[in-house]
Write a protein that holds these residues in place. Structure first.
Motif, PDB file in Angstrom:
ATOM      1  N   ALA A 154     -66.589 -82.813 -46.327  1.00  0.00           N
ATOM      2  CA  ALA A 154     -65.395 -82.553 -45.521  1.00  0.00           C
ATOM      3  C   ALA A 154     -64.349 -83.633 -45.748  1.00  0.00           C
ATOM      4  CB  ALA A 154     -65.759 -82.491 -44.043  1.00  0.00           C
ATOM      5  N   ASP A 155     -63.079 -83.237 -45.651  1.00  0.00           N
ATOM      6  CA  ASP A 155     -61.996 -84.209 -45.738  1.00  0.00           C
ATOM      7  C   ASP A 155     -61.016 -83.961 -44.593  1.00  0.00           C
ATOM      8  OD1 ASP A 155     -60.448 -82.005 -46.465  1.00  0.00           O
ATOM      9  OD2 ASP A 155     -60.680 -82.406 -48.618  1.00  0.00           O
ATOM     10  N   ALA A 156     -59.871 -84.631 -44.630  1.00  0.00           N
ATOM     11  CA  ALA A 156     -58.908 -84.555 -43.537  1.00  0.00           C
ATOM     12  C   ALA A 156     -58.373 -83.150 -43.313  1.00  0.00           C
ATOM     13  CB  ALA A 156     -57.751 -85.513 -43.804  1.00  0.00           C
ATOM     14  N   SER A 157     -58.409 -82.315 -44.344  1.00  0.00           N
ATOM     15  CA  SER A 157     -57.891 -80.956 -44.195  1.00  0.00           C
ATOM     16  C   SER A 157     -58.685 -80.149 -43.174  1.00  0.00           C
ATOM     17  CB  SER A 157     -57.902 -80.236 -45.549  1.00  0.00           C
ATOM     18  OG  SER A 157     -59.232 -80.109 -46.041  1.00  0.00           O
ATOM     19  N   VAL A 158     -59.975 -80.471 -43.017  1.00  0.00           N
ATOM     20  CA  VAL A 158     -60.803 -79.763 -42.031  1.00  0.00           C
ATOM     21  C   VAL A 158     -60.312 -80.072 -40.630  1.00  0.00           C
ATOM     22  CG1 VAL A 158     -63.120 -79.492 -41.088  1.00  0.00           C
ATOM     23  CG2 VAL A 158     -62.808 -79.731 -43.557  1.00  0.00           C
ATOM     24  N   THR A 159     -60.062 -81.346 -40.367  1.00  0.00           N
ATOM     25  CA  THR A 159     -59.581 -81.747 -39.042  1.00  0.00           C
ATOM     26  C   THR A 159     -58.267 -81.043 -38.714  1.00  0.00           C
ATOM     27  OG1 THR A 159     -60.576 -83.927 -39.388  1.00  0.00           O
ATOM     28  CG2 THR A 159     -59.011 -83.714 -37.579  1.00  0.00           C
ATOM     29  N   SER A 160     -57.362 -81.030 -39.654  1.00  0.00           N
ATOM     30  CA  SER A 160     -56.069 -80.379 -39.441  1.00  0.00           C
ATOM     31  C   SER A 160     -56.237 -78.892 -39.166  1.00  0.00           C
ATOM     32  CB  SER A 160     -55.169 -80.584 -40.658  1.00  0.00           C
ATOM     33  OG  SER A 160     -54.919 -81.953 -40.879  1.00  0.00           O
TER      34      SER A 160
ATOM     35  N   ALA B 115     -62.667 -72.575 -40.208  1.00  0.00           N
ATOM     36  CA  ALA B 115     -61.798 -73.681 -40.598  1.00  0.00           C
ATOM     37  C   ALA B 115     -62.567 -74.725 -41.390  1.00  0.00           C
ATOM     38  CB  ALA B 115     -61.178 -74.317 -39.358  1.00  0.00           C
ATOM     39  N   VAL B 116     -63.861 -74.865 -41.087  1.00  0.00           N
ATOM     40  CA  VAL B 116     -64.692 -75.827 -41.814  1.00  0.00           C
ATOM     41  C   VAL B 116     -65.006 -75.318 -43.219  1.00  0.00           C
ATOM     42  CG1 VAL B 116     -66.902 -77.048 -41.861  1.00  0.00           C
ATOM     43  CG2 VAL B 116     -65.697 -76.737 -39.685  1.00  0.00           C
ATOM     44  N   THR B 117     -65.537 -74.112 -43.279  1.00  0.00           N
ATOM     45  CA  THR B 117     -66.001 -73.589 -44.567  1.00  0.00           C
ATOM     46  C   THR B 117     -64.855 -73.252 -45.518  1.00  0.00           C
ATOM     47  OG1 THR B 117     -66.125 -71.358 -43.607  1.00  0.00           O
ATOM     48  CG2 THR B 117     -68.132 -72.691 -43.575  1.00  0.00           C
ATOM     49  N   SER B 118     -63.716 -72.851 -44.993  1.00  0.00           N
ATOM     50  CA  SER B 118     -62.591 -72.500 -45.856  1.00  0.00           C
ATOM     51  C   SER B 118     -61.932 -73.719 -46.483  1.00  0.00           C
ATOM     52  CB  SER B 118     -61.551 -71.694 -45.062  1.00  0.00           C
ATOM     53  OG  SER B 118     -60.990 -72.482 -44.032  1.00  0.00           O
ATOM     54  N   ASN B 119     -62.320 -74.894 -46.014  1.00  0.00           N
ATOM     55  CA  ASN B 119     -61.771 -76.120 -46.587  1.00  0.00           C
ATOM     56  C   ASN B 119     -62.843 -76.876 -47.381  1.00  0.00           C
ATOM     57  OD1 ASN B 119     -58.810 -76.819 -45.553  1.00  0.00           O
ATOM     58  ND2 ASN B 119     -59.881 -75.691 -43.931  1.00  0.00           N
TER      59      ASN B 119
ATOM     60  N   ALA C  26     -65.973 -77.504 -47.039  1.00  0.00           N
ATOM     61  CA  ALA C  26     -67.003 -78.342 -46.417  1.00  0.00           C
ATOM     62  C   ALA C  26     -68.252 -77.497 -46.191  1.00  0.00           C
ATOM     63  CB  ALA C  26     -66.508 -78.909 -45.101  1.00  0.00           C
ATOM     64  N   ASN C  27     -69.420 -78.118 -46.348  1.00  0.00           N
ATOM     65  CA  ASN C  27     -70.689 -77.416 -46.147  1.00  0.00           C
ATOM     66  C   ASN C  27     -71.261 -77.770 -44.782  1.00  0.00           C
ATOM     67  OD1 ASN C  27     -72.920 -75.746 -47.141  1.00  0.00           O
ATOM     68  ND2 ASN C  27     -74.094 -77.657 -46.969  1.00  0.00           N
ATOM     69  N   ILE C  28     -71.638 -76.768 -43.996  1.00  0.00           N
ATOM     70  CA  ILE C  28     -72.213 -76.996 -42.671  1.00  0.00           C
ATOM     71  C   ILE C  28     -73.710 -77.259 -42.798  1.00  0.00           C
ATOM     72  CG2 ILE C  28     -72.667 -75.987 -40.412  1.00  0.00           C
ATOM     73  CD1 ILE C  28     -70.106 -74.362 -40.719  1.00  0.00           C
ATOM     74  N   GLU C  29     -74.122 -78.451 -42.384  1.00  0.00           N
ATOM     75  CA  GLU C  29     -75.538 -78.833 -42.431  1.00  0.00           C
ATOM     76  C   GLU C  29     -76.274 -78.431 -41.153  1.00  0.00           C
ATOM     77  OE1 GLU C  29     -77.000 -80.067 -44.997  1.00  0.00           O
ATOM     78  OE2 GLU C  29     -75.231 -80.414 -46.245  1.00  0.00           O
ATOM     79  N   ASN C  30     -75.588 -78.549 -40.022  1.00  0.00           N
ATOM     80  CA  ASN C  30     -76.210 -78.228 -38.736  1.00  0.00           C
ATOM     81  C   ASN C  30     -75.098 -78.081 -37.705  1.00  0.00           C
ATOM     82  OD1 ASN C  30     -78.191 -77.662 -36.908  1.00  0.00           O
ATOM     83  ND2 ASN C  30     -78.932 -79.769 -36.702  1.00  0.00           N
TER      84      ASN C  30
ATOM     85  N   ILE D 281     -58.921 -77.857 -27.726  1.00  0.00           N
ATOM     86  CA  ILE D 281     -58.422 -78.892 -26.818  1.00  0.00           C
ATOM     87  C   ILE D 281     -58.387 -80.257 -27.498  1.00  0.00           C
ATOM     88  CG2 ILE D 281     -58.856 -80.098 -24.633  1.00  0.00           C
ATOM     89  CD1 ILE D 281     -60.306 -77.518 -23.698  1.00  0.00           C
ATOM     90  N   ARG D 282     -59.449 -80.545 -28.248  1.00  0.00           N
ATOM     91  CA  ARG D 282     -59.552 -81.860 -28.870  1.00  0.00           C
ATOM     92  C   ARG D 282     -60.535 -81.797 -30.035  1.00  0.00           C
ATOM     93  NH1 ARG D 282     -59.499 -87.010 -24.996  1.00  0.00           N
ATOM     94  NH2 ARG D 282     -58.435 -88.429 -26.416  1.00  0.00           N
ATOM     95  N   VAL D 283     -60.255 -82.565 -31.062  1.00  0.00           N
ATOM     96  CA  VAL D 283     -61.171 -82.668 -32.200  1.00  0.00           C
ATOM     97  C   VAL D 283     -61.447 -84.143 -32.471  1.00  0.00           C
ATOM     98  CG1 VAL D 283     -61.593 -82.112 -34.627  1.00  0.00           C
ATOM     99  CG2 VAL D 283     -60.157 -80.610 -33.242  1.00  0.00           C
ATOM    100  N   ARG D 284     -62.723 -84.475 -32.559  1.00  0.00           N
ATOM    101  CA  ARG D 284     -63.119 -85.836 -32.930  1.00  0.00           C
ATOM    102  C   ARG D 284     -63.890 -85.791 -34.254  1.00  0.00           C
ATOM    103  NH1 ARG D 284     -66.967 -88.482 -29.286  1.00  0.00           N
ATOM    104  NH2 ARG D 284     -66.441 -90.330 -30.524  1.00  0.00           N
ATOM    105  N   VAL D 285     -63.668 -86.803 -35.069  1.00  0.00           N
ATOM    106  CA  VAL D 285     -64.374 -86.914 -36.335  1.00  0.00           C
ATOM    107  C   VAL D 285     -65.200 -88.198 -36.293  1.00  0.00           C
ATOM    108  CG1 VAL D 285     -64.178 -87.103 -38.836  1.00  0.00           C
ATOM    109  CG2 VAL D 285     -62.508 -85.742 -37.541  1.00  0.00           C
ATOM    110  N   ILE D 286     -66.511 -88.075 -36.492  1.00  0.00           N
ATOM    111  CA  ILE D 286     -67.417 -89.228 -36.487  1.00  0.00           C
ATOM    112  C   ILE D 286     -68.082 -89.321 -37.849  1.00  0.00           C
ATOM    113  CG2 ILE D 286     -69.387 -90.320 -35.370  1.00  0.00           C
ATOM    114  CD1 ILE D 286     -68.791 -88.695 -32.870  1.00  0.00           C
ATOM    115  N   LYS D 287     -67.935 -90.466 -38.498  1.00  0.00           N
ATOM    116  CA  LYS D 287     -68.532 -90.662 -39.832  1.00  0.00           C
ATOM    117  C   LYS D 287     -69.687 -91.649 -39.756  1.00  0.00           C
ATOM    118  CE  LYS D 287     -64.212 -89.677 -42.237  1.00  0.00           C
ATOM    119  NZ  LYS D 287     -63.212 -90.154 -43.221  1.00  0.00           N
TER     120      LYS D 287
END
Length: 386
Positions: free
Chosen positions: A365-371, A336-340, A342-346, A380-386
């Motif tokens: 990453a943008d809001a589409s990743v969270t969705s 879900a991360v990479t298909s939107n 976004a690049n995974i750093e760690n 269960i839950r997703v949190r986004v920390i910037k």
């Protein structure tokens, strides 16, 4: 801005560590986290805003831990923060179990009003309170966690022979243990070979009634038992019968029960283990630090319902994903991360029983990743920390 609800009085030494981005108090609405000591939360309706609960202490029986896990609420405790305070109380109980100090003090109070004769009366009556020294005796310690290790080491310093057992002792705890402590292969090896017994384990189906009518006959005659850990580890009826038969010389506990009060050989005191200013401060500091690190960085340390995951920040957006511990779940989350775009750093992912926790640092990453992550069955839950 983070809102912290306090359900008990929390030491200001701890709350002072909350920065300017925090509002806290006992009337805070829509809390991001709860700080609690002894207040029961089992009947509390958990607000949708709640991300974490931190218990300023070790036990979490007052918190619906499993239910919180299913709602994506991390429950923290403060292991070891009150360990020294409890250790000191246990050592006091050890001495009280031997020297009949409590009985002697109570008897001395009855001499009030005898004027100058009190001195002679005290000397004449002291023989009824004779008790053995602990030096050279064997102390059995079941449970060598933060408290058990301190008790064992202190007993060695007092000249006792110490034997212990803990099937889950960590490497760090093993390194802290005094080398004179002899490790046994089972609980029974400890129970049957000690003059004094102290128990420092949680109450589970396996540990409930650890000392019972079947075990006591195998123990040494005149054994002295201490329980400053959890109510239910020692069977009260069995100990009372053991005192009557002489199998048990003394039982000291800070878990009061009506049937224990007034029984000769039993010392019941209030649950004072953490009742020191230093302990309350240590617990508050640890609880606050755990909450702050989780809210601001998503790191989990000392949780009782989610795995420990702690990772240095990289990238520009961190995703904290709580999900079921089922096959192919992690693959779906990462996809879900990479298909939107976004690049995974760690990343780091760990599981605990039927839940898991994955932290992913990304760039782009943008809001589409969270969705996309939220739509995965089992998240269960997703949190986004910037």
């Amino acid at each position: 801005m983070y809102n912290i609800l306090t359900l008990n009085k929390i030491s200001p030494v701890g709350t002072s560590r909350l920065g300017e981005n925090y509002t806290y108090g006992d009337s805070v609405e829509n809390p991001d986290a709860v700080l609690v000591r002894s207040a029961s939360m089992h009947e509390m309706e958990m607000p949708s805003s709640l991300l974490a609960i931190a218990r300023a202490g070790a036990g979490t029986n007052n918190i619906p831990v499993d239910d919180c896990a299913q709602k994506g609420i991390v429950v923290f405790n403060s292991p070891g923060a009150n360990a020294n305070a409890v250790k000191e109380l246990v050592i006091a109980g050890l001495l009280l179990s031997s020297r009949k100090i409590v009985d002697g003090i109570q008897w001395a109070q009855t001499l009030k009003g005898n004027g100058d004769a009190v001195g002679k009366m005290v000397e004449k009556g002291k023989s009824q309170f004779v008790g053995p020294e602990i030096k050279g005796k064997t102390l059995g310690v079941v449970g060598l966690g933060a408290i058990g290790i301190l008790v064992a080491n202190a007993a060695v310093s007092l000249g006792m022979k110490v034997i212990g057992f803990d099937p889950f002792m960590s490497v760090n705890n093993a390194l802290k243990l005094e080398h004179h402590v002899e490790l046994k292969n089972s609980v029974e090896d400890v129970l049957t070979n000690c003059d004094y017994l102290t128990i420092h384990v949680p109450l589970t189906d396996d540990t409930k009634n650890m000392v019972n009518a079947e075990v006591l006959p195998k123990m040494k005659d005149g054994v002295r038992i201490l329980n400053f850990s959890r109510n239910g580890l020692v069977n009260d009826d069995a100990v009372i019968e053991g005192l009557k038969s002489g199998k048990v010389s003394a039982y000291v506990t800070d878990f009061g029960d009506d049937k224990l009060l007034g029984v000769e050989g039993i010392i019941v005191m209030p649950h004072l283990g953490a009742s020191t200013p230093e302990s309350e401060e240590n617990c508050a500091v640890m609880a606050v630090d755990e909450v702050v690190d989780y809210l601001e960085n998503g790191n989990i340390v000392n949780s009782v319902n989610y795995p420990a995951v702690s990772m240095e920040r990289t990238g520009d957006v961190r995703f904290c994903v709580m999900h079921k511990n089922t096959p192919n779940m992690l693959t779906q989350v990462l996809g879900a991360v990479t298909s939107n775009n976004a690049n995974i750093e760690n990343m780091e992912s760990k599981s605990r029983k039927d839940v898991a926790y994955t932290v992913i640092d990304t760039t782009g990453a943008d809001a589409s990743v969270t969705s996309a992550i939220s739509e995965i069955d089992g998240v269960i839950r997703v949190r986004v920390i910037k």
